[in-house]
Enzyme design. Sequence first.
Site, PDB file in Angstrom:
ATOM      1  CG  ASP A  57      -4.247   9.861 -20.897  1.00  0.00           C
ATOM      2  OD1 ASP A  57      -4.635  11.006 -21.181  1.00  0.00           O
ATOM      3  OD2 ASP A  57      -4.710   8.834 -21.414  1.00  0.00           O
ATOM      4  NE  ARG A 111      -8.472   5.627 -16.890  1.00  0.00           N
ATOM      5  CZ  ARG A 111      -8.657   5.383 -18.192  1.00  0.00           C
ATOM      6  NH1 ARG A 111      -9.896   5.321 -18.682  1.00  0.00           N
ATOM      7  NH2 ARG A 111      -7.620   5.207 -18.987  1.00  0.00           N
ATOM      8  CD  GLN A 126      -5.836   1.573 -21.656  1.00  0.00           C
ATOM      9  OE1 GLN A 126      -7.046   1.727 -21.596  1.00  0.00           O
ATOM     10  NE2 GLN A 126      -5.041   2.519 -22.106  1.00  0.00           N
ATOM     11  CG  ASP A 246     -13.250   6.783 -28.952  1.00  0.00           C
ATOM     12  OD1 ASP A 246     -12.014   6.935 -28.842  1.00  0.00           O
ATOM     13  OD2 ASP A 246     -14.071   7.416 -28.261  1.00  0.00           O
ATOM     14  CD  GLU A 259     -13.655   4.268 -25.887  1.00  0.00           C
ATOM     15  OE1 GLU A 259     -12.465   4.272 -25.516  1.00  0.00           O
ATOM     16  OE2 GLU A 259     -14.461   5.174 -25.603  1.00  0.00           O
ATOM     17  CB  SER A 262      -9.564   5.690 -26.962  1.00  0.00           C
ATOM     18  OG  SER A 262      -9.385   7.049 -27.327  1.00  0.00           O
TER      19      SER A 262
END
Length: 345
Positions: A57, A111, A126, A246, A259, A262
């Site tokens: 991604d 990340r 997630q 979102d 958030e 997504s």
Amino acid sequence: MSKLLKPEGYAPLLDLQQTELAIKKIKDFFLSNLSSELRLRRVTAPLFVLKGLGLNDDLNGVERPVTFPIKDLGDAQAEIVHSLAKWKRNTLAEYKVQPGYGIITDMNAVRADEELDNIHSIYVDQWDWERTIQRSDRNLSFLKRIVERIYSAILRTEYYMSEMYPQLRPYLPEEVHFIHSEELRRMYPGMTSKQREDAICEAYGAVFIIGIGGKLGDGREHDLRAPDYDDWSTPNDDGFEGLNGDLLIWYPVLNRSIELSSMGIRVDAEALERQLVLQGKESRRELFFHQRLLRGELPLSIGGGIGQSRLCMTLLQKAHIGETQASIWPEAMRRECREAKIALI
């Protein structure tokens, strides 16, 4: 400079041991409920994929993946996943999952370029899910129905946790409010996209912002999105562009929006071609994933990710995501957290 928000008078409602037990309860209960709502089967997911296949991604296109060489593959480069948006769709094809059913997995990512604060960590965990759909499902009404099912699972989990721990008083509204990012821009002119998110979430409590990735009336995107997973350029039922968005909530502990998910209806071949051109990424057509999609070898799908640590943080009413996951934080932030009674794991 630390970007830490320190709620005045903050005190955790659960101690460390209670928190660890509560995290397990949330993850088990929510996974079961979401799987039932969307008819999802659990699958095993990779921590890394080979570079150059187009399976990783790209998020908003600027984050650098963590890479490493594999000795037994001639030092071929592997990338730790950012998420599994495209891998899941390839897996739907491999497992021949029929329309109306899907897959779900625990996704763990690194990340390294993330800016660290109360809700952002370099470690991302997630629930990544993907569901096969019919072409007749590629519309805004279907997207909204799926969002409402996901939100229902969140509400049930919030209620369950309040029953287990009475000090956790529910605060989420019963319904989620839908609004397109262009409509939101017109509603709050002169604000940044983050300020608009805060304003609409404070007003409604839970909001799904439709159409993330395409340019708005002022020539800017609400937020950046890669061109090859969510469909953010196809006109929808309301005349706006975008079949993604979102899901955000107003979080009273920090007095800001957060958030939680997504997600979106994924690109078909036509939308992929259009979005590659819009972002000047036509060279991606030659990658493994993109070739499969253009040849019609991948099913139409809808999918997304739901932050595990973020959901635990908000349902346990914590001030920092580091209270519900183990990660690395700047020493200055750790010191500030200790002073603010924020107990990082």
